[in-house]
Each structure stands twice: as C-alpha cells, then as structure tokens.
Write a protein that holds these residues in place. Structure first.
Motif, PDB file in Angstrom:
ATOM      1  N   LYS A 146      37.748  42.041  32.979  1.00  0.00           N
ATOM      2  CA  LYS A 146      36.809  43.145  32.857  1.00  0.00           C
ATOM      3  C   LYS A 146      37.210  44.122  31.753  1.00  0.00           C
ATOM      4  CE  LYS A 146      36.487  45.500  36.649  1.00  0.00           C
ATOM      5  NZ  LYS A 146      36.173  45.781  38.039  1.00  0.00           N
ATOM      6  N   HIS A 147      38.494  44.450  31.707  1.00  0.00           N
ATOM      7  CA  HIS A 147      38.932  45.478  30.749  1.00  0.00           C
ATOM      8  C   HIS A 147      39.335  44.835  29.438  1.00  0.00           C
ATOM      9  CE1 HIS A 147      38.814  48.474  33.898  1.00  0.00           C
ATOM     10  NE2 HIS A 147      39.437  47.628  34.681  1.00  0.00           N
ATOM     11  N   ARG A 148      38.419  44.086  28.844  1.00  0.00           N
ATOM     12  CA  ARG A 148      38.828  43.362  27.645  1.00  0.00           C
ATOM     13  C   ARG A 148      38.738  44.220  26.401  1.00  0.00           C
ATOM     14  NH1 ARG A 148      34.549  39.897  29.709  1.00  0.00           N
ATOM     15  NH2 ARG A 148      32.561  40.558  28.815  1.00  0.00           N
ATOM     16  N   HIS A 149      39.475  43.752  25.407  1.00  0.00           N
ATOM     17  CA  HIS A 149      39.538  44.463  24.140  1.00  0.00           C
ATOM     18  C   HIS A 149      38.213  44.274  23.398  1.00  0.00           C
ATOM     19  CE1 HIS A 149      40.946  45.642  20.161  1.00  0.00           C
ATOM     20  NE2 HIS A 149      41.948  46.232  20.790  1.00  0.00           N
ATOM     21  N   PRO A 150      37.680  45.336  22.767  1.00  0.00           N
ATOM     22  CA  PRO A 150      36.375  45.199  22.109  1.00  0.00           C
ATOM     23  C   PRO A 150      36.368  44.190  20.957  1.00  0.00           C
ATOM     24  CG  PRO A 150      37.364  47.367  21.670  1.00  0.00           C
ATOM     25  CD  PRO A 150      38.170  46.721  22.743  1.00  0.00           C
ATOM     26  N   HIS A 151      37.520  43.956  20.313  1.00  0.00           N
ATOM     27  CA  HIS A 151      37.510  43.079  19.144  1.00  0.00           C
ATOM     28  C   HIS A 151      38.331  41.814  19.303  1.00  0.00           C
ATOM     29  CE1 HIS A 151      35.659  46.540  17.406  1.00  0.00           C
ATOM     30  NE2 HIS A 151      36.757  47.261  17.523  1.00  0.00           N
ATOM     31  N   LYS A 152      38.854  41.571  20.488  1.00  0.00           N
ATOM     32  CA  LYS A 152      39.675  40.360  20.648  1.00  0.00           C
ATOM     33  C   LYS A 152      39.060  39.437  21.674  1.00  0.00           C
ATOM     34  CE  LYS A 152      44.066  42.789  19.973  1.00  0.00           C
ATOM     35  NZ  LYS A 152      45.174  43.305  20.775  1.00  0.00           N
ATOM     36  N   LYS A 153      39.203  38.113  21.434  1.00  0.00           N
ATOM     37  CA  LYS A 153      38.826  37.141  22.466  1.00  0.00           C
ATOM     38  C   LYS A 153      39.827  37.279  23.613  1.00  0.00           C
ATOM     39  CE  LYS A 153      35.631  34.173  20.608  1.00  0.00           C
ATOM     40  NZ  LYS A 153      34.281  34.352  21.083  1.00  0.00           N
ATOM     41  N   PRO A 154      39.330  37.416  24.833  1.00  0.00           N
ATOM     42  CA  PRO A 154      40.264  37.607  25.944  1.00  0.00           C
ATOM     43  C   PRO A 154      41.184  36.401  26.149  1.00  0.00           C
ATOM     44  CG  PRO A 154      38.007  38.051  26.614  1.00  0.00           C
ATOM     45  CD  PRO A 154      37.936  37.460  25.258  1.00  0.00           C
ATOM     46  N   GLN A 155      42.464  36.678  26.320  1.00  0.00           N
ATOM     47  CA  GLN A 155      43.440  35.645  26.656  1.00  0.00           C
ATOM     48  C   GLN A 155      44.187  36.099  27.887  1.00  0.00           C
ATOM     49  OE1 GLN A 155      46.279  34.473  23.757  1.00  0.00           O
ATOM     50  NE2 GLN A 155      44.742  33.799  22.267  1.00  0.00           N
ATOM     51  N   VAL A 156      44.221  35.239  28.896  1.00  0.00           N
ATOM     52  CA  VAL A 156      44.903  35.617  30.127  1.00  0.00           C
ATOM     53  C   VAL A 156      45.953  34.555  30.445  1.00  0.00           C
ATOM     54  CG1 VAL A 156      44.628  36.141  32.580  1.00  0.00           C
ATOM     55  CG2 VAL A 156      42.826  36.770  30.968  1.00  0.00           C
ATOM     56  N   HIS A 157      47.170  35.008  30.691  1.00  0.00           N
ATOM     57  CA  HIS A 157      48.240  34.093  31.089  1.00  0.00           C
ATOM     58  C   HIS A 157      48.651  34.399  32.525  1.00  0.00           C
ATOM     59  CE1 HIS A 157      49.074  32.313  27.133  1.00  0.00           C
ATOM     60  NE2 HIS A 157      48.657  33.482  26.668  1.00  0.00           N
ATOM     61  N   ILE A 158      48.610  33.365  33.353  1.00  0.00           N
ATOM     62  CA  ILE A 158      49.012  33.539  34.747  1.00  0.00           C
ATOM     63  C   ILE A 158      50.279  32.735  34.977  1.00  0.00           C
ATOM     64  CG2 ILE A 158      48.304  33.258  37.159  1.00  0.00           C
ATOM     65  CD1 ILE A 158      45.379  33.068  35.912  1.00  0.00           C
ATOM     66  N   ASN A 159      51.317  33.420  35.382  1.00  0.00           N
ATOM     67  CA  ASN A 159      52.608  32.782  35.573  1.00  0.00           C
ATOM     68  C   ASN A 159      53.019  32.844  37.033  1.00  0.00           C
ATOM     69  OD1 ASN A 159      54.898  31.579  34.353  1.00  0.00           O
ATOM     70  ND2 ASN A 159      54.509  32.941  32.589  1.00  0.00           N
ATOM     71  N   LEU A 160      53.385  31.706  37.600  1.00  0.00           N
ATOM     72  CA  LEU A 160      53.825  31.695  38.996  1.00  0.00           C
ATOM     73  C   LEU A 160      55.280  31.262  39.051  1.00  0.00           C
ATOM     74  CD1 LEU A 160      50.785  29.720  40.478  1.00  0.00           C
ATOM     75  CD2 LEU A 160      51.017  32.185  40.227  1.00  0.00           C
ATOM     76  N   ARG A 161      56.125  32.039  39.698  1.00  0.00           N
ATOM     77  CA  ARG A 161      57.517  31.599  39.852  1.00  0.00           C
ATOM     78  C   ARG A 161      58.201  32.381  40.972  1.00  0.00           C
ATOM     79  NH1 ARG A 161      57.778  34.569  35.029  1.00  0.00           N
ATOM     80  NH2 ARG A 161      59.084  36.418  35.175  1.00  0.00           N
ATOM     81  N   GLU A 162      59.373  31.854  41.349  1.00  0.00           N
ATOM     82  CA  GLU A 162      60.141  32.564  42.355  1.00  0.00           C
ATOM     83  C   GLU A 162      61.136  33.472  41.669  1.00  0.00           C
ATOM     84  OE1 GLU A 162      61.770  29.853  45.262  1.00  0.00           O
ATOM     85  OE2 GLU A 162      59.786  28.944  45.437  1.00  0.00           O
ATOM     86  N   GLU A 163      61.302  34.680  42.202  1.00  0.00           N
ATOM     87  CA  GLU A 163      62.246  35.594  41.579  1.00  0.00           C
ATOM     88  C   GLU A 163      62.867  36.491  42.642  1.00  0.00           C
ATOM     89  OE1 GLU A 163      61.192  37.044  37.555  1.00  0.00           O
ATOM     90  OE2 GLU A 163      61.768  39.004  38.346  1.00  0.00           O
ATOM     91  N   GLU A 164      64.135  36.398  42.771  1.00  0.00           N
ATOM     92  CA  GLU A 164      64.919  37.253  43.671  1.00  0.00           C
ATOM     93  C   GLU A 164      64.299  37.407  45.062  1.00  0.00           C
ATOM     94  OE1 GLU A 164      65.273  40.756  41.363  1.00  0.00           O
ATOM     95  OE2 GLU A 164      66.668  39.844  39.957  1.00  0.00           O
ATOM     96  N   GLY A 165      63.997  36.280  45.665  1.00  0.00           N
ATOM     97  CA  GLY A 165      63.477  36.312  47.026  1.00  0.00           C
ATOM     98  C   GLY A 165      61.996  36.621  47.131  1.00  0.00           C
ATOM     99  N   TYR A 166      61.375  36.850  46.005  1.00  0.00           N
ATOM    100  CA  TYR A 166      59.945  37.086  46.008  1.00  0.00           C
ATOM    101  C   TYR A 166      59.246  35.926  45.313  1.00  0.00           C
ATOM    102  CZ  TYR A 166      61.002  42.007  46.915  1.00  0.00           C
ATOM    103  OH  TYR A 166      61.453  43.177  47.448  1.00  0.00           O
ATOM    104  N   LEU A 167      57.965  35.782  45.632  1.00  0.00           N
ATOM    105  CA  LEU A 167      57.151  34.902  44.832  1.00  0.00           C
ATOM    106  C   LEU A 167      56.401  35.798  43.852  1.00  0.00           C
ATOM    107  CD1 LEU A 167      55.639  31.871  46.460  1.00  0.00           C
ATOM    108  CD2 LEU A 167      54.757  32.722  44.316  1.00  0.00           C
ATOM    109  N   LEU A 168      56.587  35.530  42.588  1.00  0.00           N
ATOM    110  CA  LEU A 168      56.034  36.423  41.572  1.00  0.00           C
ATOM    111  C   LEU A 168      54.777  35.820  40.939  1.00  0.00           C
ATOM    112  CD1 LEU A 168      56.051  38.785  39.529  1.00  0.00           C
ATOM    113  CD2 LEU A 168      57.732  37.495  38.207  1.00  0.00           C
ATOM    114  N   ILE A 169      53.695  36.586  41.012  1.00  0.00           N
ATOM    115  CA  ILE A 169      52.490  36.217  40.264  1.00  0.00           C
ATOM    116  C   ILE A 169      52.372  37.226  39.130  1.00  0.00           C
ATOM    117  CG2 ILE A 169      50.006  35.827  40.342  1.00  0.00           C
ATOM    118  CD1 ILE A 169      50.203  35.647  43.367  1.00  0.00           C
ATOM    119  N   SER A 170      52.445  36.716  37.914  1.00  0.00           N
ATOM    120  CA  SER A 170      52.386  37.612  36.769  1.00  0.00           C
ATOM    121  C   SER A 170      51.100  37.333  36.003  1.00  0.00           C
ATOM    122  CB  SER A 170      53.616  37.355  35.903  1.00  0.00           C
ATOM    123  OG  SER A 170      53.536  38.102  34.728  1.00  0.00           O
TER     124      SER A 170
END
Lengths: 130, 296
Positions: free
Chosen positions: B199-223
């Motif tokens: 939704k909050h995309r840049h007015p002049h850039k094609k939107p690029q989204v990177h979704i990273n899933l991994r475990e980190e220090e006892g948590y499951l991290l969704i970045s």
C-alpha cells in the motif's frame, strides 16, 4: 488576526462559514497543514502588510508533522519577536497527561476542548481585531 | 547458622524423592529442645511435601502477571478509543452548532460533513469490535503450521494489487519454517504487514517486497522488506503501533493494522520492530514465539 491550524478540513470549512456571517471575515485564516502554517507565519513575519496572528489555534494530533513540533519550530523562529502572540491548543484528548507536555511551552496559553464554540472563536477574533 | 542461634527455624527447599527421582518442594522446620539450664539437648525436625502448594503459587503468580498485563492493555485501549470517538463526536457537536447558526441557504453544504462524521464514528466502532474479538478465546491449530504456505495464501489475496502495481515479491526460505500458533492470527499478521508493504509504495519505484523466514534466538522471524516510500521514524515517534493511528492521511484504512499485529505477537511473548527510511523503504521484523499455554 487569528490563525487556525488543523488537518480536519471539514472543521476548518465550518468555522470559515461561521466567521463569514460576522464582520470579522478578514481577521480569520485557516490552514490544514502545519508546515504550510509555518510558511504563512514566515510571510507575515517578513512583510509589514500581513498582520502576524494574535492567536494561533492549534490541533495537536496531526499526522506527519505534529502539533508539538509546530510549537517547537514556532518558538525557535518567532517567540522573541512576537511575544504578544499566544498559541491555544485545540484538543480532543480525554487524558490529562497527554496535554501536560505542551503546556510547558512559553507560547502555549491554554487548552480548549474540541469543539471550539463559535462564540469563543468570535470573541478571540474580535479581541485580536480591536 | 540455625544451629548456632539455637532458635526454631523454618525454610523451604527442594528434596529429591527416591521413588521417581523427582525434586519436590518441602517445608522444613526444626525446633531445638532445651533442658532446664537452657542448653540445647537435641533438635526435632520435620519435612513436609508442599510441592502442590508451591506449584499452585507459581501458577497464581503467572496468572496475576497476565491479568495485570490485560488490565494495562484495556486501560490503554479505553483511553485511545475514547480519544478516537471524541474526534468525530466533537465535529458533530460543531456541525449541530453551525446548523443552527447558518442561514437556510448554506445549511445544505453541511450535510456531507454530517455524513462523513457519522461514518468516521462507525468505522472507529468497527475497529474497536475487531480488537475485542482478538481478545476472545482463539482456537489453536492442531497441526504445525507451515509459514511458507500461509505467506503463499496471503500473497494470493493480493495478487490483483501485485499485478496492477507491477510489483515483484520474493519469498526467501519458505520451507522448513513451522510453528504452533492460532492459524487465523498468522493470516491477520501477514495480511496487515504485506498489505502495508504494497500500500505505501514509492511514487516512482516499482514495488519490490522481500519476505524472509528464519529462526532467530528462540523466535521465528518473519522479515518483510519493501522499497516503498518509507516512514519518517522521527515523526512517527512510537505512535506507529498505537490503535487508530494512520501513517498518512492518503492511505486508506482504519489505522488498526499494526496495533492488531502487535497485540497478537505480544499476547504470545513475541514482538515487532520496524526500521524505516524515506530513501530505502521499510523493514518489519516480526518475532513469533511458539504458542504455549503458560499454565501447563
């Protein structure tokens, strides 16, 4: 002169309509964006023709540039030259402590709980026009 | 110590039970028996198994902590809701005033404003209902949930938006990330954060989204990282995760999304953090804890 700064366009329009019913229309300005309001103040400050507002009615809760930041910038630039000018905060907050911080500013006179009544507004404008 | 002081003493510690080798809490008391001259002749001691009571106390402490947290949360919620109801209500009061002040010819122009204020009030109430529903009992999934699958499902919902914007979405490491969680909550979290990224995309850039899933220090991290127009963190202060807060006036929505995300994560011992820059975009890091019943 009274300046009202609020991001609520509907409210600004209603107040303008109400003031137009009186003889004070020339003494009331509304701006819906705090940065534009600072620009307007700068213009008033630079030129003698524009009258610097006697009262600034300020909404605290605006997205982006907040009311508190507005007051900070205002004091930096204009407090010393326009000591007569008072900022009155228009608030819809229900929690007292939300308001305490901003009251510590020298330029902030007091709070008025929204909605500001037409009579109160007219009396402020009348006072500034006198 | 106690022996030297010659005074009765009482303490609690764990003793190993022979039958099953488990440590159990015992209350141990000892009393000195003295002769007529006041000299200690011998001590009488007892050890009582108070394991049940101790465990119970610990449970009560956990429960009390939970209740305190819920109380604080409700207090905040009531205040922010009251504030957000005050805004349209104050405008309606102003409108009623204006209606009686203005000449008949000008009154008509107030009608759309009445309507907008009522809508505002209505959507605030809807937002509140949404938050209340989150607090209710939620059904825990019986199976381990594949996070990659949830991401895939949510992206499918946004397919039209992604196509129209010409956005590219990359999911890194979707396999092997499993979690026990309330399934509906996972969908809500991802729906909000991915929705924001698109939704909050840049007015002049094609939107690029990177979704990273991994475990980190006892948590499951969704970045979730986007190249959108970013958030000026200095301006947003820590309002970003507050209820009914909108980042800017243009973007639609109730301003409830991030608040809901934060509520879900924290309810279960997780948290969210955000890094953003108007130049490069925004990264949301969501740290999820495995769902567990604290009383078990």
């Amino acid at each position: 002169m009274v300046l009202m700064v609020d991001d609520d366009d509907d409210a600004l329009e209603i107040y303008s309509m109400l003031v137009k019913q009186t003889k004070f229309a020339d003494y009331f300005t509304t701006i819906n964006d705090p940065l534009k309001a600072l620009g307007f103040l700068e213009k008033c400050h630079q030129t003698i023709t524009e009258r610097f507002p006697r009262y600034i009615l300020l909404d605290l809760n605006m997205p982006g540039f907040s009311g508190v930041e507005f007051v900070e910038k205002y004091e930096e630039s204009y407090l010393s030259d326009h000591q007569q000018t008072e900022i009155i905060i228009l608030t819809s907050s229900v929690r007292e402590k939300d308001n305490e911080k901003v009251l510590s500013f020298d330029s902030v006179a007091h709070f008025i709980s929204k909605p500001l009544s037409k009579d109160k507004l007219i009396s402020l404008i009348a006072e500034s026009a006198a | 110590m106690a022996l030297n002081s010659e005074k009765p003493c009482e303490m609690e510690y764990r003793l190993k039970r022979f039958s099953d080798q488990s440590y159990r809490w015992h209350q141990v008391r000892s009393v000195p028996m003295k002769n007529e001259e006041g000299q200690v002749m011998y001590w009488i001691g007892s050890a009582t198994d108070v394991h049940e009571r101790r465990t119970h106390e610990a449970q009560v402490a956990v429960k009390t902590q939970q209740l305190n947290r819920i109380n604080q949360y409700l207090d905040d919620l009531v205040h922010s809701t009251a504030h957000d109801m005050r805004v349209p209500v104050a405008r309606l009061q102003l409108l009623v005033d204006a209606f009686s002040e203005l000449p008949p010819g000008e009154r008509e122009s107030l009608l759309p404003k009445f309507s907008r204020s009522v809508q505002h009030l209505d959507s605030t109430l809807r937002g509140l209902v949404q938050v209340i529903e989150l607090q209710g009992v939620s059904k825990l999934s019986d199976h381990r949930i594949q996070l990659g699958k949830v991401v895939e499902d949510v992206l499918e919902r946004y397919q039209k938006t992604i196509m129209e914007a010409g956005a590219s979405v990359h999911v890194h490491n979707p396999q092997n990330c499993e979690i026990t969680y309330v399934r509906a909550h996972l969908y809500t979290i991802l729906d909000n954060v991915l929705g924001n990224a698109l939704k909050h995309r840049h007015p002049h850039k094609k939107p690029q989204v990177h979704i990273n899933l991994r475990e980190e220090e006892g948590y499951l991290l969704i970045s979730v990282q986007d190249n959108g127009r970013g958030i000026d963190m200095r301006q947003q202060d820590n309002h970003l995760f507050k209820p009914f807060h909108r980042i800017n006036k243009q973007a639609e929505g109730l301003g409830m999304g991030l608040y809901v995300v934060k509520t879900i994560l924290e309810k279960n011992g997780g948290y969210a953090e955000v890094k953003s820059d108007p130049e490069t975009g925004t990264v949301f890091n969501l740290y999820l804890k495995e769902y567990s019943d604290p009383l078990k």
